[in-house]
Every structure is written in C-alpha cells, then in structure tokens.
Motif scaffolding. Structure first.
Motif, PDB file in Angstrom:
ATOM      1  N   THR A 162       5.841  19.452   7.332  1.00  0.00           N
ATOM      2  CA  THR A 162       6.419  18.369   6.542  1.00  0.00           C
ATOM      3  C   THR A 162       7.089  17.338   7.446  1.00  0.00           C
ATOM      4  N   ALA A 163       7.882  17.814   8.407  1.00  0.00           N
ATOM      5  CA  ALA A 163       8.579  16.898   9.320  1.00  0.00           C
ATOM      6  C   ALA A 163       7.580  16.075  10.140  1.00  0.00           C
TER       7      ALA A 163
ATOM      8  N   PRO B 262      -3.482  14.987  -4.336  1.00  0.00           N
ATOM      9  CA  PRO B 262      -3.151  14.548  -2.976  1.00  0.00           C
ATOM     10  C   PRO B 262      -4.337  13.835  -2.324  1.00  0.00           C
ATOM     11  N   ASP B 263      -4.055  13.163  -1.211  1.00  0.00           N
ATOM     12  CA  ASP B 263      -5.125  12.532  -0.431  1.00  0.00           C
ATOM     13  C   ASP B 263      -5.675  13.481   0.627  1.00  0.00           C
ATOM     14  N   LEU B 264      -4.900  14.515   0.972  1.00  0.00           N
ATOM     15  CA  LEU B 264      -5.326  15.495   1.981  1.00  0.00           C
ATOM     16  C   LEU B 264      -4.477  16.755   1.796  1.00  0.00           C
ATOM     17  N   ILE B 265      -5.070  17.896   2.114  1.00  0.00           N
ATOM     18  CA  ILE B 265      -4.360  19.167   1.973  1.00  0.00           C
ATOM     19  C   ILE B 265      -4.362  19.908   3.302  1.00  0.00           C
TER      20      ILE B 265
ATOM     21  N   GLU C 153       3.688  10.756   2.547  1.00  0.00           N
ATOM     22  CA  GLU C 153       4.468  11.435   1.513  1.00  0.00           C
ATOM     23  C   GLU C 153       3.990  12.886   1.457  1.00  0.00           C
ATOM     24  N   VAL C 154       4.911  13.841   1.474  1.00  0.00           N
ATOM     25  CA  VAL C 154       4.537  15.251   1.572  1.00  0.00           C
ATOM     26  C   VAL C 154       5.100  16.046   0.398  1.00  0.00           C
ATOM     27  N   VAL C 155       4.218  16.860  -0.183  1.00  0.00           N
ATOM     28  CA  VAL C 155       4.604  17.817  -1.223  1.00  0.00           C
ATOM     29  C   VAL C 155       4.268  19.202  -0.690  1.00  0.00           C
TER      30      VAL C 155
ATOM     31  N   SER D  86       0.860  -1.191   0.000  1.00  0.00           N
ATOM     32  CA  SER D  86       0.000   0.000   0.000  1.00  0.00           C
ATOM     33  C   SER D  86       0.891   1.234   0.000  1.00  0.00           C
ATOM     34  N   LYS D  87       0.594   2.145  -0.911  1.00  0.00           N
ATOM     35  CA  LYS D  87       1.363   3.369  -0.992  1.00  0.00           C
ATOM     36  C   LYS D  87       1.002   4.278   0.172  1.00  0.00           C
ATOM     37  N   PRO D  88       1.979   5.051   0.670  1.00  0.00           N
ATOM     38  CA  PRO D  88       1.661   6.003   1.740  1.00  0.00           C
ATOM     39  C   PRO D  88       0.738   7.098   1.211  1.00  0.00           C
ATOM     40  N   SER D  89      -0.107   7.614   2.086  1.00  0.00           N
ATOM     41  CA  SER D  89      -0.979   8.717   1.698  1.00  0.00           C
ATOM     42  C   SER D  89      -0.147   9.932   1.327  1.00  0.00           C
TER      43      SER D  89
END
Length: 335
Positions: free
Chosen positions: A29-30, A57-60, A38-40, A10-13
């Motif tokens: 981010t940290a 993204p899955d969440l913002i 995963e963070v952008v 399963s890929k990380p959110s």
C-alpha cells in the motif's frame, strides 16, 4: 472570455492489494500510494471478490497463499467473467517453483512478482500493465460507441424496437446448439447490434420507405454491409464480427449480396445471423404487414430452404429451437 481549453482531471488508478499478512499489505500500500495510486486492501480471497464487485479496480496485486480462497482461485474466477477478465492481475508470491508459475498462468494471471521483490521492478510492472489497460479501455470504448451507433439504426424505426436483443438471444442460443466456440458466440452477440451498422450511411428516404424499393434504391441499400464492414475494420476486437456484417445477406444458392457467396463459403456465423434476422422480421409488425405467428414464420423459412435460398442445416435446428421455446412459454403461462 477565457478561451483556454478546459483542464481535464484524471482520477488516479485504483489498485486492489490482496494479502492476509498485514505487514505485506501495508508495504504494498505504501509503495503504490507513493506512486499516486489509490489503494484498497482485502485480507482474503472472498473479500477480494466482494471488493471487485463493489468498486472495480484497475489492477490487482494478489497474494497466492490465503484463507478461504487462494490467489489461483480468485484469479480464475475473475478471468472467467466478462466484466473482470481484462483487469490485470499480478500474483505476488513467495512460491518461486516453476509449477507455481504454471498454475498462475493457467489461472489467467498477467504477471508474477516473487517475494522478496525489487521495489523498482514492481513499480515498473504495475506502470506497464496499467498503461496496457488504458489502451484496452480505449478500444472497449470505441467498440461500445460502434454498438451504440448500431442501436441508433434500430431506433430510427419504431417497428424494430428490441430487434437487436432478440437477435442476440436467438443467435447465441443457436450457436451454442452448434457447439461454436466462445469467441464465435461473443461475435454473434456483438453482431446482433452491428450487422446492420452500415445502414447509418443509407438515406432515411430509402431506409424508412414504407413501400417497395425501386431497383435504383436497392442498389444503394445493398451497400450497407460494405459500409458497416469499413466502419468496423480497424478494430481487431471485432475481426470475428466482420464476416457477419459483410455476409449476412448472402444466399445459399449464391444469389445474395455483396459477394454472391454460396453454400459453405458463407461463414456459419453469417448464416446463423441471416436466419434469425429473417425470422424476427417475419415476427415483427410493419406498416405493410402484420406480425406473423411462429408457425407461419417457420413455414416461410421452410419454403426458402425448398427454393435453395437458405441453409437447411441452420434453418431446421433453428425451427426446432423456436418450437421448443414456444412450448416452454406456453407451459409457463399455463402454470
């Protein structure tokens, strides 16, 4: 041979952090990467919209006070689009006043975190919203599978190719003309693929018979609205589609099926789907008949109104709509 079940990875959110303050963005981010996400990062509102289009993204986590577009504007735009309206958005803001929260609610935000925030609370809220999105994604997947099943019914018969797309175009255009709410327009769009879903339970010998059906075969065929309704009944997201599935073969004078509804008792969305379905059938070539012209198809609809079979308040606006579209196509060809 190794008979153990395969492990599913399963890929990380994926989270999008939007903040023009580098220090705040680094902190968020940290925190989120420490939770395995995963963070952008985007540093302004417009960049955030660009990121969402490029890599959904899955969440913002969205700051409010930013250059170019503030958080309210970004939230509003994303919630207005079908492709992004279900992505959870958490407004992260130093504005603690009630009016700021109200503006966020009106923009469609799913949650709020006020700076300075509790790290434990932020993590808990993110986990909760991501879990909720997982459930939503599963429901969307189930709905997509049903729509695909509906399209398989169309695919069985080469003469109905493109039927669902045309019904979606016709029915939503007519629904807009009636001023139906957005929820009903969505139901008409989905109903275009799902209205005959129940035919998946009808034997091909009946469904694809090139000649007229016997009375016994019609008894079987008339079951398809009920079969389709039962298939879709458990999905709450399809509740507005169920009346279309069940009642699109009712008749204005009460002579239709499965319930013999008459007049205004037939839901308006079912009446719309019925008329556009009949029209498209008339306009489509079959082994036993040629494709009829727009004028001939509209004349047949008028005849059925005269017999008391169809709702004149749906048929005549639809005929007008088709006539205008036909004129527009002719003008486009002439140009």
């Amino acid at each position: 041979m190794d008979m153990r079940p395969a492990q599913v990875s399963s890929k990380p959110s994926r989270l999008l952090v939007v903040d023009d303050n580098a220090q705040n963005a680094e902190l968020l981010t940290a925190l989120m990467e420490a939770e395995g996400y995963e963070v952008v990062v985007a540093t302004d509102g417009q960049a955030a919209l660009d990121h969402v289009v490029a890599v959904p993204p899955d969440l913002i986590l969205l700051d409010v006070m930013m250059p170019k577009l503030d958080g309210y504007a970004v939230c509003r735009r994303l919630k207005q689009k079908a492709a992004t309206r279900l992505v959870p958005i958490v407004l992260v803001t130093a504005l603690g006043a009630e009016d700021a929260r109200i503006r966020g609610i009106e923009a469609g935000a799913d949650d709020f975190i006020t700076k300075p925030f509790s790290r434990t609370e932020l993590k808990a809220r993110v986990r909760s919203l991501l879990q909720l999105k997982t459930y939503t994604d599963e429901l969307e997947h189930a709905e997509t599978m049903l729509v695909t099943l509906g399209r398989t019914v169309e695919a069985k018969d080469r003469y109905t190719q493109g039927h669902c797309e045309r019904l979606a175009t016709y029915s939503t255009a007519l629904g807009k003309r009636f001023g139906l709410p957005a929820e009903d327009l969505i139901a008409l769009d989905r109903g275009s693929s799902l209205h005959d879903l129940g035919k998946i339970g009808i034997p091909d010998a009946i469904l694809l018979k090139p000649a007229a059906l016997s009375e016994a075969e019609w008894v079987v065929m008339r079951e398809h609205p009920l079969i389709g309704e039962r298939i879709c009944l458990s999905l709450k997201s399809l509740q507005r589609v169920l009346p279309i599935i069940r009642h699109h073969h009712e008749r204005w004078d009460g002579g239709g099926y499965p319930d013999g509804l008459a007049g205004q008792a037939i839901p308006i969305t079912a009446r719309i789907m019925q008329i556009v379905d009949i029209y498209d059938a008339l306009r489509t070539a079959r082994p036993y008949k040629p494709a009829l012209s727009i004028e001939t198809a509209c004349d047949i609809l008028r005849e059925e109104v005269a017999r008391g079979w169809r709702d004149p308040d749906v048929v005549y606006p639809f005929i007008e709509l088709m006539g205008r579209n036909g004129r527009e196509r002719s003008e486009e060809r002439a140009a």
